[in-house]
Enzyme design. Structure first.
Site, short mmCIF file in Angstrom:
data_model
loop_
_atom_site.label_atom_id
_atom_site.label_comp_id
_atom_site.label_asym_id
_atom_site.label_seq_id
_atom_site.Cartn_x
_atom_site.Cartn_y
_atom_site.Cartn_z
N LYS A 193 39.66 36.81 36.21
CA LYS A 193 39.19 36.12 37.04
C LYS A 193 39.32 35.11 37.11
CE LYS A 193 35.42 39.11 37.55
NZ LYS A 193 34.07 39.97 38.44
N LYS A 227 44.64 48.51 40.98
CA LYS A 227 43.52 48.88 41.19
C LYS A 227 43.16 48.84 42.73
CE LYS A 227 39.77 48.90 39.63
NZ LYS A 227 38.20 49.32 38.53
N LYS A 234 37.78 45.45 46.25
CA LYS A 234 36.98 44.54 46.82
C LYS A 234 37.69 43.44 47.13
CE LYS A 234 32.80 44.84 44.24
NZ LYS A 234 31.03 45.07 44.13
#
Ligand code: TRP
Length: 344
Positions: free
Chosen positions: A122, A206, A209
């Site tokens: 992240k 994956k 969102k």
């Protein structure tokens, strides 16, 4: 310090999990998390929350946060989570999570957090610009779980490392404060159909969102047309489907579509493949569209129905929060006593 013998936790089994209110939910969340929560609520006492404390580790528009919490709640309810059985609540309505997280910040070691791959993913190249909260995110996650002494945590594959950290924190707390067996060492519940739903554009990533392409995922609120269009455009290859899964080893997009079909129908990928082997995607995709629309259409409709009644969602969340606070309170009081704090 001398190692104390491991003493097993003897309390009841409990399920806890949560989803962050940071964007639309998709097929991967539905199959990998929501369906699993719904099944587990009939097996064990279940706590499912919306992780709005975690959400602000990266910037969230305050004007949108509450409606995003309601949207996740609507998805929980639409998937079959029953507020009469499971405790459903917003994380920020139970202050004990944050209080226990502080204590756990003092149990967890910097070296442990330095190894967390989700933080590295992240934060990317500029970790010095991230919030301190993003760094200690997994410590708060451990508090979410252990404040209810949860034993089973249904999560995606990417959360395994956070569950290991949770066990390390529980074990160190039990050891350092000489309370053997006080906290359980919770397990990740990862397996099951839908454990690995990949992007429709790239079978090696994956479904997420945060993927900039909306064509990479099927959102729970997509209507039948959008679902059909996304599946029609999903990346595939020109080969017909083989007979065995082993032959799909180098065809991740094909493997993913077979996996999605299998998860939606509650069958194994091998069974689905044997039904379609020899056929091309021209034949397979329309079948997948029909199945996806039949399974997800009603979920989307139910979500919209719940979203149209925010007062009812708020009532469910308030009742869940009250129940959660009542379960969390005695644990926090005990922990404060164990640490040597004033009881409040
Ligand atoms: N980190 C989890 C995720 O991104 C969300 C989460 C926060 C969670 N606290 C939790 C999941 C506690 C399980 C248990 O998916």
């Amino acid at each position: 310090m001398t190692a104390s013998p491991t003493v097993a936790f003897t309390g009841p089994t409990r399920v806890l999990s949560g989803v962050q209110p940071t964007g639309a939910l998709h097929l991967g969340n539905y199959l990998g998390a929501l369906v699993k929560f719904t099944r587990l609520q009939h097996e064990m006492e279940t706590f499912i929350f919306v992780a709005d404390l975690h959400a602000i580790t990266q910037w969230q528009d305050p004007k949108l946060l509450k409606s995003q919490v309601r949207e996740i709640t609507a998805a929980y309810l639409a998937s079959g989570l029953d507020p009469a059985i499971a405790t459903i609540f917003p994380q920020s309505a139970v202050p004990a999570h944050a209080e226990l997280a502080w204590i756990f910040n003092c149990v967890a070691r910097l070296g442990w957090l330095d190894r967390m791959t989700q933080f590295k993913d992240k934060a990317g190249k500029h970790k010095e610009r991230e919030s301190v909260g993003l760094y200690t995110y997994p410590v708060l996650q451990a508090a979410d779980i252990l404040i209810y002494k949860a034993t089973h945590v249904p999560v995606g594959e990417d959360q395994r490392q956070h569950l290991e950290l949770t066990r390390d924190i529980a074990a160190k707390f039990n050891h350092d404060f000489e309370v053997p067996g006080y906290f359980p060492l919770p397990e990740a519940v990862v397996e099951g159909p839908g454990a690995r739903i990949m992007s429709l554009r790239d079978g090696s990533a994956k479904m997420s969102k945060s993927d900039p392409s909306d064509y990479s995922r099927i959102n729970l609120t997509d209507d039948a047309d959008a679902i059909a269009q996304k599946i029609r455009k999903a990346r595939t290859d020109a080969e017909p489907l083989p007979e065995t899964l082993a032959e799909l080893k180098d065809r991740p997009e094909a493997l993913n579509l077979i996996g999605i079909y299998a998860a939606l129908e509650g069958r194994t990928s091998a069974e689905v493949l044997s039904e379609f082997s020899g056929q091309g995607f021209g034949a397979f995709k329309p079948k997948l569209v029909d199945l996806a629309v039949a399974r997800l259409g009603p979920v989307g409709d139910a979500m919209r129905k719940f979203m149209a009644d925010p007062a009812e969602i708020d009532r469910i969340l308030a009742a869940g929060a009250e129940r959660a606070r009542a379960v969390a309170a005695p644990t926090l009081a005990e922990v404060k006593g164990i640490v040597g704090y004033w009881a409040s």
